[in-house]
Every structure is written in C-alpha cells, then in structure tokens.
Motif scaffolding. Structure first.
Motif, short mmCIF file in Angstrom:
data_model
loop_
_atom_site.label_atom_id
_atom_site.label_comp_id
_atom_site.label_asym_id
_atom_site.label_seq_id
_atom_site.Cartn_x
_atom_site.Cartn_y
_atom_site.Cartn_z
N SER A 174 -45.99 22.39 44.71
CA SER A 174 -46.46 22.60 46.08
C SER A 174 -45.39 22.30 47.13
O SER A 174 -45.38 22.91 48.19
N GLY A 175 -44.47 21.40 46.84
CA GLY A 175 -43.43 21.06 47.82
C GLY A 175 -42.16 21.86 47.67
O GLY A 175 -41.35 21.94 48.60
N LEU A 176 -41.96 22.47 46.51
CA LEU A 176 -40.71 23.17 46.24
C LEU A 176 -40.43 24.37 47.14
O LEU A 176 -39.29 24.55 47.56
N PRO A 177 -41.41 25.21 47.48
CA PRO A 177 -41.09 26.36 48.33
C PRO A 177 -40.43 25.99 49.67
O PRO A 177 -39.52 26.69 50.12
N GLY A 178 -40.85 24.89 50.27
CA GLY A 178 -40.22 24.45 51.52
C GLY A 178 -38.77 24.07 51.31
O GLY A 178 -37.91 24.38 52.14
N ALA A 179 -38.48 23.41 50.20
CA ALA A 179 -37.10 23.03 49.89
C ALA A 179 -36.25 24.26 49.60
O ALA A 179 -35.08 24.32 49.99
N ILE A 180 -36.82 25.24 48.92
CA ILE A 180 -36.08 26.47 48.62
C ILE A 180 -35.77 27.22 49.91
O ILE A 180 -34.63 27.67 50.12
N LEU A 181 -36.74 27.33 50.79
CA LEU A 181 -36.51 27.99 52.08
C LEU A 181 -35.42 27.26 52.86
O LEU A 181 -34.50 27.87 53.40
N GLY A 182 -35.52 25.93 52.92
CA GLY A 182 -34.50 25.15 53.62
C GLY A 182 -33.13 25.33 53.00
O GLY A 182 -32.12 25.42 53.71
N THR A 183 -33.08 25.40 51.67
CA THR A 183 -31.81 25.59 50.97
C THR A 183 -31.20 26.95 51.30
O THR A 183 -30.00 27.05 51.57
N PHE A 184 -32.02 28.00 51.30
CA PHE A 184 -31.50 29.32 51.62
C PHE A 184 -30.99 29.38 53.06
O PHE A 184 -29.96 29.99 53.34
N LEU A 185 -31.71 28.74 53.97
CA LEU A 185 -31.26 28.71 55.37
C LEU A 185 -29.94 27.95 55.50
O LEU A 185 -29.00 28.41 56.15
N ALA A 186 -29.87 26.79 54.86
CA ALA A 186 -28.64 25.99 54.92
C ALA A 186 -27.48 26.74 54.27
O ALA A 186 -26.36 26.75 54.79
N GLY A 187 -27.73 27.38 53.13
CA GLY A 187 -26.70 28.14 52.45
C GLY A 187 -26.19 29.31 53.28
O GLY A 187 -24.99 29.58 53.32
N GLY A 188 -27.10 29.98 53.97
CA GLY A 188 -26.70 31.09 54.84
C GLY A 188 -25.84 30.63 56.00
O GLY A 188 -24.82 31.26 56.33
N VAL A 189 -26.23 29.54 56.61
CA VAL A 189 -25.44 28.99 57.72
C VAL A 189 -24.06 28.54 57.22
O VAL A 189 -23.04 28.80 57.86
N MET A 190 -24.03 27.90 56.06
CA MET A 190 -22.75 27.46 55.50
C MET A 190 -21.85 28.65 55.16
O MET A 190 -20.65 28.62 55.43
N ALA A 191 -22.42 29.69 54.58
CA ALA A 191 -21.63 30.88 54.23
C ALA A 191 -21.07 31.55 55.48
O ALA A 191 -19.91 31.95 55.52
N LEU A 192 -21.89 31.64 56.51
CA LEU A 192 -21.45 32.22 57.77
C LEU A 192 -20.33 31.39 58.39
O LEU A 192 -19.32 31.92 58.85
N ALA A 193 -20.50 30.08 58.39
CA ALA A 193 -19.48 29.18 58.95
C ALA A 193 -18.17 29.29 58.17
O ALA A 193 -17.09 29.33 58.75
N LEU A 194 -18.27 29.35 56.84
CA LEU A 194 -17.08 29.48 56.00
C LEU A 194 -16.35 30.79 56.28
O LEU A 194 -15.13 30.81 56.43
N ALA A 195 -17.10 31.88 56.39
CA ALA A 195 -16.50 33.18 56.66
C ALA A 195 -15.85 33.21 58.04
O ALA A 195 -14.74 33.73 58.21
N LEU A 196 -16.52 32.65 59.03
CA LEU A 196 -15.95 32.60 60.38
C LEU A 196 -14.68 31.75 60.40
O LEU A 196 -13.67 32.13 61.00
N HIS A 197 -14.73 30.60 59.76
CA HIS A 197 -13.59 29.69 59.72
C HIS A 197 -12.38 30.33 59.04
O HIS A 197 -11.24 30.15 59.46
N ALA A 198 -12.64 31.08 57.99
CA ALA A 198 -11.56 31.72 57.23
C ALA A 198 -11.14 33.06 57.85
O ALA A 198 -10.21 33.70 57.37
N GLY A 199 -11.84 33.49 58.89
CA GLY A 199 -11.53 34.77 59.51
C GLY A 199 -11.90 35.95 58.62
O GLY A 199 -11.26 36.99 58.66
#
Length: 177
Positions: free
Chosen positions: A92-117
């Motif tokens: 019952s608690g896992l879907p919220g963690a998965i959603l949070g993980t996907f959001l955090a991963g997306g933000v991290m990927a975007l930040a990494l791509a922007l930082h690396a140009g």
C-alpha cells in the motif's frame, strides 16, 4: 509507518545512495540486511500480516523495477533496493515511493544533462527510445534498449530512490499524502 521502521529505512537508503555515488554499486550485503530487517520489523509490529505485507511489498518493488533492468535502464542493485523499500512500506505504501523516485530521477537526469550541456542529446535519446519502443511493441516484440544513443552520463539511481522515498515519507507524515 512507525519511527523505528522509517529510521532504519532512511539509514539504509542513505548508505545505498552514498555507495552508489562513490562506487557506482549497491552492495548485496546491504540489500540482504534491508530485506531481513524489513521482514523482522514487519513481523514484530504486526505479526503474520506484517510479514505478509513485507513479502508482498518486496515482490511488488521487484516487479515494478525489473522491466527497467531488463531494458538496461537500471542496474540490478537499483531493482533490489526498490524491492527492499517495498519490504518496508508494504504494497500500500510502495506506489507513493515509486512515484517520488520517478520524479526525483527525472529531476536528477534533467539537472545532469543541463550541467553537462547535453540536454539536446538527452531529448534525442528519449525520442529514439520511445520511437523504437513503440515500433517494437507494434511488432509484438519486447522493447530492448540498444547501445545506439550516446549516453548523457551515469546517474546514481539509488540517490533518486532515497530522495523519492524519503520525500514521500515526509509528505505522508505531515498529512499531504
């Protein structure tokens, strides 16, 4: 989730994230420790139903991230870490963690791509993966990530799992979820 379980899970996630940053791997001993602690704490708190919840959450976490491993988008350690998160949170608690993980991963990927140009390359990679995936599915084939796109960088996904899960727990604690 009580404070003991949350504290143990938080500590495991921080250790996993730190190891992923430093060594680009999540040790199996940490995964095994997390699994054992999730099962023991679940059984201690709620008896047999807690044991079932831990097992079900573990299986669901594994099932949720296994396709990403098969597509070579995540490492095996990331999949096992999400399974441990599921063991602590239950189904019952896992879907919220998965959603949070996907959001955090997306933000991290975007930040990494922007930082690396390399934002343009990242967008090209996403387009290629989606296009090839849709073609494979339309041909009734299993989509497979091939070595075609140029990598934008390596992302320590345990950091996204830790950030997303802990963020979800904080939001749930303060009553926003």
């Amino acid at each position: 989730m009580d404070s003991v379980k949350a504290g143990v899970l938080g500590l495991l996630l921080v250790i996993a994230a730190w190891g992923d940053i430093k060594r680009h791997r999540i040790p199996n001993i940490l995964i095994l420790t997390g699994l054992v602690l999730a099962i023991l704490l679940g059984a201690w708190q709620a008896g047999f139903p807690g044991l079932l919840s831990a097992g079900g959450g573990f299986a669901l976490g594994l099932a949720a991230f296994l396709p990403f491993y098969l597509l070579r988008a995540l490492g095996a350690g990331d999949v096992k870490l999400m399974a441990v998160v599921g063991g602590f949170l239950g189904p019952s608690g896992l879907p919220g963690a998965i959603l949070g993980t996907f959001l955090a991963g997306g933000v991290m990927a975007l930040a990494l791509a922007l930082h690396a140009g390399k934002l343009g390359q990242m967008l090209k990679n996403i387009k290629a993966m989606l296009t090839n995936g849709m073609i494979d599915v339309s041909l009734k084939q299993m989509p497979i990530m091939e070595a075609g796109p140029q990598s934008v960088g390596k992302l320590p996904y345990a950091v996204a799992i830790a950030t997303g899960t802990l963020g979800f727990l904080v939001l749930r604690y303060i009553g926003w979820m």
